[in-house]
Design an enzyme around this catalytic site. Sequence first.
Site, short mmCIF file in Angstrom:
data_model
loop_
_atom_site.label_atom_id
_atom_site.label_comp_id
_atom_site.label_asym_id
_atom_site.label_seq_id
_atom_site.Cartn_x
_atom_site.Cartn_y
_atom_site.Cartn_z
N SER A 1 -15.87 92.75 1.83
CA SER A 1 -16.27 94.12 2.57
C SER A 1 -15.46 94.35 3.60
O SER A 1 -15.11 95.60 3.70
CB SER A 1 -17.92 93.33 3.20
OG SER A 1 -18.70 92.97 1.92
N ASP A 2 -15.04 93.51 4.31
CA ASP A 2 -13.83 93.83 5.39
C ASP A 2 -12.83 94.39 4.98
O ASP A 2 -12.07 95.56 5.42
CB ASP A 2 -13.74 92.66 6.12
CG ASP A 2 -14.75 92.16 7.16
OD1 ASP A 2 -15.38 93.14 7.75
OD2 ASP A 2 -14.87 91.15 7.41
N GLN A 3 -11.96 93.90 3.78
CA GLN A 3 -10.86 94.51 3.25
C GLN A 3 -11.01 96.03 2.79
O GLN A 3 -10.20 96.68 2.97
CB GLN A 3 -10.37 93.31 2.18
CG GLN A 3 -9.98 92.37 2.96
CD GLN A 3 -9.36 91.13 1.92
OE1 GLN A 3 -8.34 91.43 1.32
NE2 GLN A 3 -9.94 90.04 2.08
#
Length: 404
Positions: free
Chosen positions: A174-176
């Site tokens: 998700s962060d990437q």
Amino acid sequence: MTDKPKALADVTILDLSHLLQGPFATQLLADMGANVIKVERPGQGDLFRTLTFNNRWVGGSESPNFLAWNRNKRSLALDLKAPDAKAILYKIAEKADIVVQNFRPGVLGKLGFGYEDFRKINPRIIYCSGSGYGDSGPYLSRPGQDMLLQGLTGIAAATGRGDGPPVPVGSGFSDQIGAMNMVYGILTALYWRERSGEGQEIKVDLMSAMLAHQGQEMLMAMNFHEDFQRPRSGIGHPGMDAPFGVYPTSDGWVTIAMSPFKRLVGVLGDDNLLVYDDPKTLFERRDEVWEELAKRTKAWSTAELMKALLAVDIWCGEVKTHLQAEQDPQVRHMQAIASYEHPVAGHVKVVAPAVKMSATPAEIAKPAPLVGQHSREILAEFGYAADQIDALVASGAVGETLPG
């Protein structure tokens, strides 16, 4: 070090971000030559400096989590609550092109570091904020952590076997994805500014990003009013039929993607499997088909099965661990693994920049910094005299860490 020009060499980024989403975005831009000034808490630095996997530290003290996302940057250690911090950041903002931050919504605004604050100083500035759920709504106070977003947006529920629990992706997905959306927005805003002379505010949230990157799965579910049902076997996607999936061999695993079933049966040498060879059966009985195929693939070594499948143009691949991936012949051929020398951690292996450009290639020119390693250097560049810097360090407003 390459002597080729850097596409973003004249772009200065004031990086107020921490953990993964913002730092990965600014590292991608730094790899292309951007001057990234990473603002960190004196002494402590980015929270990722204190987090690691399995209590393992590179060189005995450096977090692999931090080292992974912060190369090619310089660190300015600054107490954002100190009275002098505002003057310093405003002075940098006069010349900066971009501000990136992923604090909880409203936190920086209360300190005087929101978009409107910087826009008054520099109308051309581009201000990119990352959050978990946007800046309003019922989830505003919830933590916006990666795995939580995977659970909320359907990807965990669609991953894993049907007789087991939902399975998160084995990386900070998700962060990437959020970081990629930040870069997409920032580069778009830079191009617009070249045409219009105007800066703007960009808002990226992980929930929207995760939904957008599951576009085909969301479209299917919403338009047919039916959720995917996870298979109970190694079928690789809840919407796919057999043979799409992961299969055991005598010494490992292989993946088999969309491939003619009859051709696969021909390799495995058992025409009894052809009883399944129609689209409806291959979907409705896919778990049974997987079990029958797996019984046959177990009789082969990975190398033997790969050779036989590739010979008849079956879409397939080996399943490799991270260490095996590092030694993969294609990975080595593409020079996808690089390294740098860190003043504390020593020799650090890293993944090389993934985007290749002929005229302005990405480059790893600097290791991830120590907290405040470049505080004096950065302040001097923005007009502070040596005695002024000494006073700021003495007051605690500015921190520094010297290599060695």
